[in-house]
Design a protein around this motif. Sequence first.
Motif, PDB file in Angstrom:
ATOM      1  N   PRO A   1       0.880  -1.197  -0.029  1.00 41.46           N
ATOM      2  CA  PRO A   1       0.064   0.044   0.131  1.00 41.46           C
ATOM      3  C   PRO A   1       0.949   1.226   0.024  1.00 41.46           C
ATOM      4  O   PRO A   1       0.304   2.267  -0.318  1.00 41.46           O
ATOM      5  CB  PRO A   1      -0.898  -0.029   1.141  1.00 41.46           C
ATOM      6  N   GLU A   2       2.101   0.951   0.310  1.00 46.10           N
ATOM      7  CA  GLU A   2       2.994   2.337   0.404  1.00 46.10           C
ATOM      8  C   GLU A   2       3.301   2.854  -0.982  1.00 46.10           C
ATOM      9  O   GLU A   2       3.604   4.025  -1.440  1.00 46.10           O
ATOM     10  CB  GLU A   2       4.250   2.189   1.109  1.00 46.10           C
TER      11      GLU A   2
ATOM     12  N   SER B   1       2.015   1.205  -4.482  1.00 41.95           N
ATOM     13  CA  SER B   1       0.907   1.043  -5.531  1.00 41.95           C
ATOM     14  C   SER B   1      -0.385   2.001  -5.177  1.00 41.95           C
ATOM     15  O   SER B   1      -0.901   1.932  -4.112  1.00 41.95           O
ATOM     16  CB  SER B   1       0.240  -0.560  -5.671  1.00 41.95           C
TER      17      SER B   1
ATOM     18  N   TYR C   1      -3.104   1.337  -6.390  1.00 43.55           N
ATOM     19  CA  TYR C   1      -4.202   0.874  -6.137  1.00 43.55           C
ATOM     20  C   TYR C   1      -4.608  -0.351  -5.112  1.00 43.55           C
ATOM     21  O   TYR C   1      -5.343  -0.810  -4.760  1.00 43.55           O
ATOM     22  CB  TYR C   1      -4.398  -0.105  -7.710  1.00 43.55           C
ATOM     23  N   ILE C   2      -3.435  -0.491  -4.257  1.00 41.06           N
ATOM     24  CA  ILE C   2      -3.674  -1.155  -3.207  1.00 41.06           C
ATOM     25  C   ILE C   2      -3.753  -0.619  -1.901  1.00 41.06           C
ATOM     26  O   ILE C   2      -3.055   0.372  -1.492  1.00 41.06           O
ATOM     27  CB  ILE C   2      -2.511  -2.256  -3.119  1.00 41.06           C
ATOM     28  N   ARG C   3      -4.878  -0.825  -1.167  1.00 44.95           N
ATOM     29  CA  ARG C   3      -5.172  -0.143   0.209  1.00 44.95           C
ATOM     30  C   ARG C   3      -4.788  -0.924   1.459  1.00 44.95           C
ATOM     31  O   ARG C   3      -4.288  -0.356   2.439  1.00 44.95           O
ATOM     32  CB  ARG C   3      -6.627  -0.039   0.281  1.00 44.95           C
ATOM     33  N   LYS C   4      -4.507  -2.401   1.404  1.00 43.90           N
ATOM     34  CA  LYS C   4      -4.321  -3.114   2.829  1.00 43.90           C
ATOM     35  C   LYS C   4      -3.852  -4.488   2.106  1.00 43.90           C
ATOM     36  O   LYS C   4      -4.376  -5.085   1.188  1.00 43.90           O
ATOM     37  CB  LYS C   4      -5.325  -3.150   3.462  1.00 43.90           C
TER      38      LYS C   4
ATOM     39  N   VAL D   1      -6.590  -5.809  -0.441  1.00 43.36           N
ATOM     40  CA  VAL D   1      -7.749  -4.798  -0.593  1.00 43.36           C
ATOM     41  C   VAL D   1      -7.341  -3.832  -1.697  1.00 43.36           C
ATOM     42  O   VAL D   1      -6.395  -3.297  -1.435  1.00 43.36           O
ATOM     43  CB  VAL D   1      -8.298  -4.113   0.507  1.00 43.36           C
ATOM     44  N   ASN D   2      -8.017  -3.685  -2.772  1.00 38.20           N
ATOM     45  CA  ASN D   2      -7.846  -2.988  -4.113  1.00 38.20           C
ATOM     46  C   ASN D   2      -8.708  -1.796  -4.126  1.00 38.20           C
ATOM     47  O   ASN D   2      -9.869  -2.243  -3.821  1.00 38.20           O
ATOM     48  CB  ASN D   2      -7.577  -3.766  -5.256  1.00 38.20           C
ATOM     49  N   ALA D   3      -8.366  -0.700  -4.700  1.00 30.46           N
ATOM     50  CA  ALA D   3      -9.396   0.292  -5.143  1.00 30.46           C
ATOM     51  C   ALA D   3      -8.843   1.007  -6.331  1.00 30.46           C
ATOM     52  O   ALA D   3      -7.589   1.254  -6.478  1.00 30.46           O
ATOM     53  CB  ALA D   3      -9.726   1.333  -4.014  1.00 30.46           C
TER      54      ALA D   3
ATOM     55  N   ALA E   1     -14.090  -0.599  -3.366  1.00 32.49           N
ATOM     56  CA  ALA E   1     -12.871  -1.548  -3.038  1.00 32.49           C
ATOM     57  C   ALA E   1     -13.278  -3.071  -3.079  1.00 32.49           C
ATOM     58  O   ALA E   1     -14.373  -3.324  -3.032  1.00 32.49           O
ATOM     59  CB  ALA E   1     -12.547  -1.228  -1.827  1.00 32.49           C
TER      60      ALA E   1
END
Length: 171
Positions: free
Chosen positions: A32-33, A35, A37-40, A59-61, A67
């Motif tokens: 997540p740092e 990409s 599009y990646i949240r977790k 978890v993507n968004a 998401a």
Amino acid sequence: MIQELDHDEAALVIRADPQSLYELIADVTRMPEFSPYIRKVTWIRGATGPTVGARFKAVNAMGRGPAWFNKPVVTVVDPGREFAFERTEPFAGTIEWRYRFEPVNGGTRMIESYRVVKPVSRVGWFIIGTLYGIKDDRAVLRKGMEETLQRIQATAEKWSGITTAGAAGSP
């Protein structure tokens, strides 16, 4: 709209050693740092780190849609040289994501790529275009790879006290 989505790659020379860059990527919980599009990301099913067969939940968004999550499996673990995983989603096929690290004068050429193993279905393209508002998935994925590499570069070079202003760019 049905697109031809098969493979692509982006590369950037980063003033850091291959092992350090590998460690950043193989610790998928840090994605997540990097990409956009990646949240977790969390390791699942007892996995605690990168081994072939280990799974993680991402978890993507992106776009305007909600998401979503997927559960990729690690497929390649070659410290300092290569790291890869595959993700399969309903209607969105299977995509293999790969990171390669090639030593070059002054650092490492880091290559991020994807390869479609199982194509996105017609229903998948409808969801991507209608719900998420993404009309050119290839361009979105390319932009995401380039941004990911730039964020990794900033992190890696900050560790070594180097600024990205003088770093070499992609070939």
